[in-house]
Design a protein around this motif. Structure first.
Motif, PDB file in Angstrom:
ATOM      1  N   MET A  82      36.201  50.047  53.062  1.00 29.17           N
ATOM      2  CA  MET A  82      35.264  48.907  53.099  1.00 29.17           C
ATOM      3  C   MET A  82      34.717  48.779  54.517  1.00 29.17           C
ATOM      4  N   ASN A  83      33.389  48.891  54.692  1.00 32.45           N
ATOM      5  CA  ASN A  83      32.883  48.717  56.063  1.00 32.45           C
ATOM      6  C   ASN A  83      32.515  47.255  56.269  1.00 32.45           C
ATOM      7  N   ARG A  84      31.864  47.015  57.414  1.00 31.11           N
ATOM      8  CA  ARG A  84      31.739  45.618  57.863  1.00 31.11           C
ATOM      9  C   ARG A  84      30.924  44.784  56.878  1.00 31.11           C
ATOM     10  N   ASP A 100      31.864  47.177  64.316  1.00 37.73           N
ATOM     11  CA  ASP A 100      32.622  46.741  63.124  1.00 37.73           C
ATOM     12  C   ASP A 100      33.317  45.405  63.391  1.00 37.73           C
ATOM     13  N   TYR A 151      44.050  45.999  61.144  1.00 33.33           N
ATOM     14  CA  TYR A 151      43.934  47.331  60.518  1.00 33.33           C
ATOM     15  C   TYR A 151      44.735  47.304  59.239  1.00 33.33           C
ATOM     16  N   SER A 152      44.350  48.143  58.290  1.00 29.21           N
ATOM     17  CA  SER A 152      45.106  48.175  57.027  1.00 29.21           C
ATOM     18  C   SER A 152      45.565  49.603  56.794  1.00 29.21           C
ATOM     19  N   LEU A 200      44.734  50.970  53.021  1.00 26.69           N
ATOM     20  CA  LEU A 200      43.327  51.299  52.721  1.00 26.69           C
ATOM     21  C   LEU A 200      42.658  52.022  53.881  1.00 26.69           C
ATOM     22  N   GLY A 201      43.259  52.008  55.065  1.00 31.48           N
ATOM     23  CA  GLY A 201      42.735  52.817  56.143  1.00 31.48           C
ATOM     24  C   GLY A 201      41.463  52.306  56.772  1.00 31.48           C
ATOM     25  N   HIS A 202      41.192  50.967  56.707  1.00 27.50           N
ATOM     26  CA  HIS A 202      39.974  50.521  57.409  1.00 27.50           C
ATOM     27  C   HIS A 202      40.366  49.441  58.406  1.00 27.50           C
ATOM     28  N   ARG A 203      39.413  49.152  59.323  1.00 25.17           N
ATOM     29  CA  ARG A 203      39.711  48.195  60.407  1.00 25.17           C
ATOM     30  C   ARG A 203      38.629  47.120  60.396  1.00 25.17           C
ATOM     31  N   LEU A 204      39.017  45.926  60.851  1.00 23.03           N
ATOM     32  CA  LEU A 204      38.024  44.839  60.968  1.00 23.03           C
ATOM     33  C   LEU A 204      38.332  44.082  62.252  1.00 23.03           C
ATOM     34  N   GLU A 219      43.106  59.160  61.329  1.00 18.90           N
ATOM     35  CA  GLU A 219      41.775  58.992  61.942  1.00 18.90           C
ATOM     36  C   GLU A 219      41.610  60.144  62.938  1.00 18.90           C
TER      37      GLU A 219
END
Lengths: 213, 102, 155, 374, 364
Positions: C1-3, C27, C75-76, C79-83, D242
């Motif tokens: 999920m991106n920003r 992001d 970071y998650s 799911l491997g995404h960051r916010l 990453e």
């Protein structure tokens, strides 16, 4: 260097009497320290010196077995336990005055009186052992009870004195259990034991004895 | 004169006994009192060993050993009691501990 | 999920949030400080976001815009995404709710921001200075921070 | 987890013991204020900040190029990786692509640095448990790695080797053969000497198995990363999830264990040593020719913007959050360091354990104080 | 009498110095480095690693002696000063009954060459370490700092709880030899077991006892892997944190002389002291062996020291390879494992002694 100690010429100079009096002197002095020194920890150390000298005296009186036992039991166990107790209860850095005014003289008077009494009985009595010794030597037991060697002590301990030997082990077991029972928290005891025993400080210093600290 | 006589050993033991007694009577800290008691036990043992040496009879030493064992047991119990007193009263002055409620 | 998906999901989950995208940071989303705590709860518990890993919180001191910007980075792992979430606080007495009850990792980072920037985190279990000793006055990482024996290099 | 709950029978008093900043087994200047109940630890409060040099404040008064030696000092035990994070952040802001040879040199240097840092961790961990011999094995071989560094960048601890746009200087001609020679000499030693003396030792087993168990949920809540999180069964190796620089082209695998106790953390580090050796061998073959530095002007002006770059240092994921306002000095530079979060776990983990467990557990986390205090 | 005392003291301290040097060389060898090489004549160092740097411990000793030993102010002076003295006293006193060798030159019957072959030898050896227990306790308590107090308590608890298995382990050979004196024990080991001349050493009938005694001995002398009390990593050298200079040297020397005493007792009681199995004649036969006056004395001395130093090497080898044991494992191991094992050993030895007595007419 003489290769073995025991053939050294003993009888020309009464070394053992001299040694005995040295041990006795050190023991008495350290005994005095135990009773008079302000800090209890120092009293403990003096007591240990006294025990070691007593072990020396036993060795001189011809039974090294007793000396080693004394070292093991008294110095190793009892003295260490006492020092542990001192450590748990004594605040190291503030020595407290430990006797009220009139108490030492009463104690002194009583003990001096006792010593006078004992000294009189001891020095006046004539211990005629010569006759007595050989009369009992030929007694029934095969062990030669006059020579104080370890094997004889062992044999004598287990044949005629077997019952007291077992009794002693029962006593020590009882002490073990009692000590553990005492060390546990008393709140286990039934509720009606008055103030809860493990309240950290007793609620009010008993008014009758003014705090002396 | 140089030979060791019985009564000299006995007098030394008696003196030690009296010192122990003095300690028990005058000391305020109950642990020091216990130490005085130990001195008295020691004096008794010296007497026994002295008789065993001069008589010469073996029972003196055996009695001394039993005495030793009992003294050890007694002091263990003494210390246990003192520690539980310390836990209740926060001090172990013999004068301070005079109520029976416990 | 991106920003952008984050912004859509967040606005949709909390109607009065109106989170906006941040200009400088690709992001990061900008949120006003009041409802940051609600957003953090949602981010951790929402199955789509699952931002369970708290990386750090830091601050930027903008004396000309008279505001301190707090930056939270999450970071998650599953799911491997960051916010990154940014909020602006007034410079005089910056005050915000703590997120250390959501992630314990935030405890020490917030103490560091308090120590170096002076942002007080309300309901923080143990808000003390972490880097400086307790008697230190002033907040070192603020742009206008001076100390008697601070010597500036000749330009 | 071998915990020691309070014994309801005994009346005991707790006493305060400061395992102070100056203590042989706190790996630097960390103070653990412990409340002890005899041998049992009741609570522990770590105090940090004794080594705070406010690197982030100094960075705001330095140009970007001058920041590299400062970034080295964030974690002096693996200086290559800490300066790498800063340099990659700046390059991301400049969106500058650096020559492939520089990428490979960076990977070689950071993997060698990982080996040196893990050897240090192995040595101090076994030393804290009482084994002096493994400590000497570890440090003897670490010297050989430091010789390789000294040969290329002239320094043994703080290398100042990374530059914005590449690396400071090219490697000497015989460097690769010496490196391969070191790997050939050292890799068999790993199993024949290092693990032989420690691993099957029952005393070591009792001291480390089941001691200081950290569940994965707690680890995530406290922000633990690196080998300590991989010991709790989660693959968080940034080189894999990453991938940055040339790591996608290199194949290596990430050791994972699930127990999460002191022994698992120790085993993970030993496995990582083997993986680093494997990576180094691949890099030695694939090292391309060509430029090693895309030269930048000294008065480099970075366009305004913010970025956060994360790399896998030997202690965990080391991040550099860089804010620039267009001038030649960074406006704000924040280092997200793994030891900082590992230190915060201590207060949660050191509860109901023994005094000598504390030494084993804190050594197994391999915390380094410059990172914690920055 | 006095000369003998001075002789013991000199022998012990020189021996302790030599042991420290040997320890550092062995640890060097285990860790693939050379150990001290600098102090001492250069050309010997070139010749071989083992000759280099034998002067190191002498330099250490002199340094420690001349170093200013500080007595911290808040310290209980009497206990602080007394503790190292008593430790040294106990360390030397244990040497007395050790049977170095024996000669039958003068008398008709073999006479053990020891400082004083007491007939309560083994009991004396068990009794004297209780003095070290007391002194470590006083050292820990009187230096008035939390770390040394913790160290002191730990070492006392460890020594007391390992004394009991040690006594039981020594009970085996006493039963087999039928006497407490070490000289008699060694003499009993010269004859064979069940008639076979070679199985004389007591390590064969009471193997369990030998193993238990070895472990307890390491624990008694506070050597790794049981050196929890003075572990640098946790307690900052435990009870001797506040000591420096000469007092620290005393503790250090005492620890090393303890190690040597323990290994020499192990040789005397389990490895048949000065006797070479099969060759050394049984005590009554005294003629054939001494060609020169005191020759059998020298041979016995050499054999004894070879065995003692080999046991010491094993001690040192263990020291540098093992990790430290945690206190509660220590206690569990001591009470729940060693104690029953040593009692079992006593039973086994009584059975063997009985069999020996009935069929082969007894040992001593």
């Amino acid at each position: 260097m003489p290769f073995s100690m025991d053939i050294y010429a003993w009888d020309s100079f009464p070394i053992d009497t001299l040694l005995f009096w040295c041990f006795a002197a050190v023991m008495l002095i350290s005994g005095l320290c135990v009773v008079t020194v302000k800090r209890v920890f120092h009293a403990g150390i003096a007591m240990i010196v006294c025990f070691v000298c007593a072990a020396g005296i036993y060795a001189l009186l011809g039974c090294p077995f007793m000396a080693a036992l004394q070292l093991l039991v008294y110095v190793g166990a009892i003295a260490t336990m006492l020092l542990f107790a001192v450590m748990l209860t004594d605040k190291m850095m503030e020595p407290r005055p430990n006797t009220t005014f009139f108490q030492p003289f009463m104690g002194l008077f009583a003990s001096v009186l006792l010593f006078g009494l004992l000294w009189l009985t001891v020095s006046s009595s004539k211990f005629g052992f010569a006759g007595w010794a050989n009369s009992t030597a030929a007694s029934s037991s095969a062990i030669d009870i006059t020579s104080l060697s370890t094997t004889n002590i062992g044999l004598r301990l287990l044949t005629p004195y077997a019952v007291p030997f077992e009794l002693i082990s029962v006593i020590i077991l009882a002490t073990l259990i009692a000590a553990i029972a005492l060390a546990r928290k008393e709140d286990r005891s039934p509720a009606d034991s008055g103030t809860p025993a493990d309240a950290p400080a007793s609620p009010a210093e008993p008014a009758s004895t003014p705090a002396k600290e | 004169m140089y030979q060791l006589e019985l009564h000299s050993v006995l007098s030394v033991a008696a003196l030690l006994f009296c010192i122990g007694l003095y300690g028990v009577l005058t000391r305020r800290n109950s642990i020091a009192m216990l130490m005085g008691l130990e001195l008295m036990f020691n004096a008794v043992n010296i007497n026994l060993v002295a008789f065993a040496h001069f008589l010469p009879h073996l029972d003196g030493i055996i009695l001394a050993m039993f005495g030793l064992a009992v003294a050890a047991a007694e002091s263990a119990i003494g210390i246990a009691i003192i520690l539980s007193i310390y836990r209740n009263f926060r001090h172990i002055d013999t004068d301070g501990i005079n109520e029976l409620k416990g | 999920m991106n920003r952008d998906e984050f912004i859509k999901a967040a606005n949709q989950a909390m109607p009065d949030l109106h989170a906006k995208a941040d200009t400088a940071n690709p992001d990061a989303i900008v949120v006003n400080s009041a409802d940051l705590h609600g957003l953090c709860l949602w981010m951790r518990d929402d199955p789509a976001a699952q931002l369970t890993y708290f990386e750090f919180v830091t601050a930027q001191d903008w004396p000309d815009r008279d505001e301190i910007v707090l930056v939270y980075s999450l970071y998650s792992h599953p799911l491997g995404h960051r916010l990154m979430v940014k909020t602006a606080l007034p410079r005089r007495d910056p005050q915000i709710e703590t997120v250390s009850d959501i992630w314990e990792g935030a405890n020490w980072s917030e103490r560091e921001v308090y120590d170096l920037f002076g942002v007080t985190f309300s309901r923080h279990p143990d808000l003390r200075r972490i880097m400086m000793f307790d008697g230190w006055e002033g907040y070192p990482l603020r742009k206008d921070y001076t100390h008697p024996n601070l010597i500036h290099r000749p330009e | 987890m071998s915990t020691f709950p309070p014994n309801p029978d005994l009346v005991t008093e707790e006493f305060e013991l400061k395992m102070g900043p100056h203590h042989p087994s706190t790996h630097g200047v960390l103070q653990l204020s412990l409340t002890l109940d005899g041998e049992r630890v009741v609570a522990c409060r770590p105090n940090v900040g004794f080594l705070h040099r406010s690197i982030e404040k100094i960075m705001e008064h330095r140009t970007y190029a001058q920041g590299v030696p400062l970034a080295d000092r964030v974690d002096y035990c693996s200086a290559m990786t800490s300066s790498l994070a800063y340099v990659m952040a700046v390059e991301k802001l400049l969106d500058l692509t650096i020559p492939p040879r520089a990428e490979y040199l960076r990977v070689i240097m950071s993997e060698l640095n990982r080996i040196a840092s893990h050897l240090l961790a192995y040595g101090t961990f076994t030393l804290d448990l009482g084994g002096t011999t493994p400590f000497l094995f570890g440090f003897r071989d670490r010297e050989k790695v430091l010789d390789l560094f000294e040969e290329t960048c002239g320094a043994r601890l703080l290398y100042n080797y990374m530059r914005i746009g590449g690396v400071a200087c090219d490697i000497k001609p015989g460097f690769l053969d010496r490196m391969i020679a070191f790997l050939d000499y050292w890799e068999p030693l790993l199993s024949s000497e290092y693990e032989a003396i420690i691993d099957e030792n029952p005393i070591f087993y009792n001291r480390t198995k089941g001691v200081g168990v950290l569940s994965q949920a707690d680890a995530l809540r406290y922000g633990v990363c690196g080998p300590n999180l991989r010991a709790c069964g989660l693959n968080n190796d940034i080189r894999k999830i990453e991938p940055y620089s040339v790591y996608p082209e290199l194949e290596f695998d990430v050791p994972i264990r699930t127990e999460g106790d002191t022994f698992a953390r120790y085993r993970i580090r030993m496995e990582e040593l083997r993986q680093s050796a494997r990576i180094l061998r691949q890099c030695a073959e694939k090292l391309p020719k060509g430029e090693y530095l895309a030269r930048q002007p000294y008065e480099l002006k970075v366009p305004a913007g913010e970025t956060y770059v994360r790399i896998e240092s030997s202690r965990g994921d080391l991040g550099c959050y860089l804010v620039s306002d267009g001038s030649e000095r960074p406006y704000r530079c924040k280092f997200r360091t793994p030891s900082f979060s590992h230190c915060s776990v201590f207060s949660h983990l050191f509860r109901d354990c023994l005094f000598s467990d504390i030494v084993a557990m804190s050594a197994s986390f391999d915390i380094v104080l410059p990172e914690t205090d920055r | 009498m006095l000369i003998a005392l001075i002789a013991i003291y000199a022998a012990v301290s020189v021996n302790a110095l030599f042991l420290i040097w040997l320890e550092r060389k062995i640890s060097g060898r285990i860790q693939r480095r050379q150990g001290p090489m600098l102090c001492g004549p250069k050309m010997m160092a070139q010749k071989s690693m083992w000759l280099g740097g034998w002067f190191a411990t002498a330099c250490d000793a002199t340094k420690l002696i001349f170093k200013e030993d500080i007595i911290p102010s808040k310290v209980d002076r009497l206990g602080f000063i007394l503790a190292p003295i008593v430790v040294m006293l106990a360390a030397i006193a244990v040497y007395v009954p050790i049977p170095w060798s024996a000669t039958s030159y003068h008398q008709t019957e073999q006479v053990t060459f020891a400082f004083a072959d007491l007939n309560v030898g083994l009991l004396y050896i068990v009794a004297v370490p209780s003095l070290t227990v007391f002194s470590i306790l006083t050292a820990g308590w009187s230096s008035n700092n939390k770390y040394s107090m913790l160290g002191g308590f730990r070492s006392v608890v460890q020594m007391l709880s390992y004394e009991i298995p040690m006594v039981f382990a020594l009970m085996g050979p006493i039963i087999l030899a039928g006497s407490l004196s070490l000289g008699d024990i060694v003499k009993a080991q010269t004859q064979g077991l069940f008639g076979i001349p070679f199985l004389g050493w007591f390590i064969i009938p009471s193997v369990i006892g030998a193993a238990v005694y070895f472990i307890c001995a390491i624990a008694e002398s506070n050597r790794p892997p049981f050196d929890m009390p003075e572990s640098e990593q946790e307690l900052g050298t435990g009870f001797n944190t506040e000591y420096s200079g000469m007092r620290f040297a005393m503790f250090y020397l005492a620890e090393f002389s303890n190690a040597f005493v323990v290994s020499s007792i192990f040789t005397a009681v389990f490895l048949g002291g000065w006797s070479i199995p099969g060759i050394t004649p049984p005590p009554e036969l005294n003629l054939g062996f001494c060609i020169l006056p005191y020759f059998d004395l020298l041979v016995g001395l050499v054999v004894f020291s070879i065995k003692a130093y080999s046991v010491l090497l094993i001690l040192m080898w263990i020291r540098w390879t093992f990790v430290r044991v945690r206190p509660d494992h220590l206690m569990n191991f001591g009470w729940k494992f060693l104690l029953p094992l040593s009692i079992a050993n006593v039973i086994v030895c009584t059975v063997i002694a009985a069999v020996q007595q009935i069929y082969y007419g007894g040992l001593s």
